[in-house]
Scaffold this motif. Sequence first.
Motif, PDB file in Angstrom:
ATOM      1  N   TRP A  40       0.852  -1.190   0.000  1.00 31.09           N
ATOM      2  CA  TRP A  40       0.000   0.000   0.000  1.00 31.09           C
ATOM      3  C   TRP A  40       0.885   1.236   0.000  1.00 31.09           C
ATOM      4  O   TRP A  40       2.092   1.164   0.221  1.00 31.09           O
ATOM      5  N   ALA A  47       2.543   2.414  -3.914  1.00 31.75           N
ATOM      6  CA  ALA A  47       2.060   1.038  -3.753  1.00 31.75           C
ATOM      7  C   ALA A  47       2.816   0.098  -4.693  1.00 31.75           C
ATOM      8  O   ALA A  47       3.172  -1.021  -4.311  1.00 31.75           O
ATOM      9  N   GLU A 155      -3.929   0.129  -2.731  1.00 28.95           N
ATOM     10  CA  GLU A 155      -3.486  -1.171  -2.228  1.00 28.95           C
ATOM     11  C   GLU A 155      -3.302  -2.116  -3.407  1.00 28.95           C
ATOM     12  O   GLU A 155      -4.050  -2.050  -4.377  1.00 28.95           O
TER      13      GLU A 155
END
Length: 162
Positions: A40, A47, A155
Amino acid sequence: MNDRELDLTEAQKALKAKYPSINKKYEYLDHTADVQIHSWGDTLEEAFEQCAMGMFGYMTDTETVEPIDTVEVESEGEDLLSLLFHFLDDWLFKFSADQFFVPREVKVLHIDRMRFRMRSIGWGEEFRISKHPQGTEVKAITYSAMQIHEENKPEIFVIIDI
């Protein structure tokens, strides 16, 4: 397996203490026979960076890597998922087939969301078993259950074949 601790030699511990700790925004999730990386960041670029570092972190303790050399990687795909696949695969190639290069840090310079291209740079050195602790070899990146979520904070979930 959330945090992998490799047995370090005294020399590796001293090298690790030489540089600031790396801010890790990734974890390893249990998966049958393979490993799932969950990363993340505040941005999609971060990410992606953390996902690459999660992959390298499974192979060695990246905090024992000195930022001596620089490697640039350009990746492209047909969509965001294939771009992620190729980005990780291109970095894995630098490690396993091209230069045995292992980064201490990967930075994504730019993601072109229109043409699905990206540029990234890594600071590190040649992997040497005499210097770096050996984790588990990553054989390949998979598309299996690959996910990119961009709501709130980005994410990524990727399964790597070990």
